[in-house]
Motif scaffolding. Structure first.
Motif, PDB file in Angstrom:
ATOM      1  N   ILE A   1      25.172  18.021 -25.191  1.00 23.02           N
ATOM      2  CA  ILE A   1      24.886  16.741 -24.528  1.00 23.02           C
ATOM      3  C   ILE A   1      25.591  16.695 -23.182  1.00 23.02           C
ATOM      4  O   ILE A   1      24.987  16.353 -22.161  1.00 23.02           O
TER       5      ILE A   1
ATOM      6  N   LYS B   1      23.858  16.789 -19.432  1.00 29.02           N
ATOM      7  CA  LYS B   1      24.204  15.730 -18.472  1.00 29.02           C
ATOM      8  C   LYS B   1      24.624  16.317 -17.127  1.00 29.02           C
ATOM      9  O   LYS B   1      24.105  15.930 -16.076  1.00 29.02           O
TER      10      LYS B   1
ATOM     11  N   ALA C   1      16.897  13.043 -29.810  1.00 29.98           N
ATOM     12  CA  ALA C   1      17.963  12.034 -29.739  1.00 29.98           C
ATOM     13  C   ALA C   1      19.116  12.522 -28.861  1.00 29.98           C
ATOM     14  O   ALA C   1      19.691  11.739 -28.089  1.00 29.98           O
ATOM     15  N   GLU C   2      19.457  13.805 -28.962  1.00 27.97           N
ATOM     16  CA  GLU C   2      20.529  14.356 -28.142  1.00 27.97           C
ATOM     17  C   GLU C   2      20.136  14.376 -26.667  1.00 27.97           C
ATOM     18  O   GLU C   2      20.958  14.060 -25.795  1.00 27.97           O
TER      19      GLU C   2
ATOM     20  N   SER D   1      18.029  12.349 -25.226  1.00 23.49           N
ATOM     21  CA  SER D   1      18.074  10.949 -24.779  1.00 23.49           C
ATOM     22  C   SER D   1      19.502  10.512 -24.487  1.00 23.49           C
ATOM     23  O   SER D   1      19.753   9.821 -23.496  1.00 23.49           O
ATOM     24  N   ALA D   2      20.431  10.917 -25.343  1.00 19.67           N
ATOM     25  CA  ALA D   2      21.844  10.562 -25.129  1.00 19.67           C
ATOM     26  C   ALA D   2      22.361  11.187 -23.835  1.00 19.67           C
ATOM     27  O   ALA D   2      23.064  10.531 -23.056  1.00 19.67           O
ATOM     28  N   ALA D   3      22.000  12.438 -23.584  1.00 27.14           N
ATOM     29  CA  ALA D   3      22.436  13.116 -22.354  1.00 27.14           C
ATOM     30  C   ALA D   3      21.859  12.429 -21.129  1.00 27.14           C
ATOM     31  O   ALA D   3      22.559  12.252 -20.117  1.00 27.14           O
TER      32      ALA D   3
ATOM     33  N   ARG E   1      20.966   9.261 -20.912  1.00 27.40           N
ATOM     34  CA  ARG E   1      21.660   7.979 -20.761  1.00 27.40           C
ATOM     35  C   ARG E   1      23.014   8.173 -20.097  1.00 27.40           C
ATOM     36  O   ARG E   1      23.402   7.401 -19.214  1.00 27.40           O
ATOM     37  N   GLU E   2      23.738   9.208 -20.526  1.00 28.22           N
ATOM     38  CA  GLU E   2      25.053   9.480 -19.937  1.00 28.22           C
ATOM     39  C   GLU E   2      24.937   9.828 -18.454  1.00 28.22           C
ATOM     40  O   GLU E   2      25.768   9.405 -17.646  1.00 28.22           O
TER      41      GLU E   2
END
Length: 88
Positions: free
Chosen positions: A41, A45, A72-73, A75-77, A79-80
C-alpha cells in the motif's frame, strides 16, 4: 556500519515540492522490504505520487505492485496518495 533501524513514519515529512526521485525512492523502500517489511500500500502510494511528479518509470512499478494487491488495498493506497496531496 549502522546496525539500527529507521522509522520512516516518524521521520521528517517530504515536502510537496520534493523531487520525483525522492518520492520514487520511498516507493522502492516499501516495495523492496528494506525495513524488513514489504508494504505494498505504501509502495503504491509513493510510486503514484512520483508518477504525478513526472517520474515515468514509477508508472510501471506502480502497476507491478498493483498486480500483487487486492482492489481494497489499491483503493487504500489511492486514498493515502490523495490525502498526502491534500495535506501538502
Amino acid at each position: 556500519m549502522f546496525q539500527g533501524t529507521f522509522d520512516l513514519e516518524t521521520a521528517t515529512p517530504i515536502d510537496a515540492s520534493a523531487l520525483s526521485d525522492v518520492l520514487f525512492e520511498r516507493g522502492i523502500y516499501w516495495a523492496s522490504g528494506r525495513a524488513g517489511l514489504v508494504d505494498l500500500i505504501a509502495a503504491h502510494k509513493w510510486f503514484n505520487l512520483a508518477a504525478l511528479k513526472g517520474r515515468k518509470d514509477a508508472v510501471a512499478l506502480r502497476q507491478e505492485v498493483a498486480g500483487q494487491m487486492s482492489e481494497a488495498e489499491i483503493s487504500a493506497a489511492q486514498r493515502e496518495a490523495r490525502a498526502w496531496v491534500s495535506a501538502h
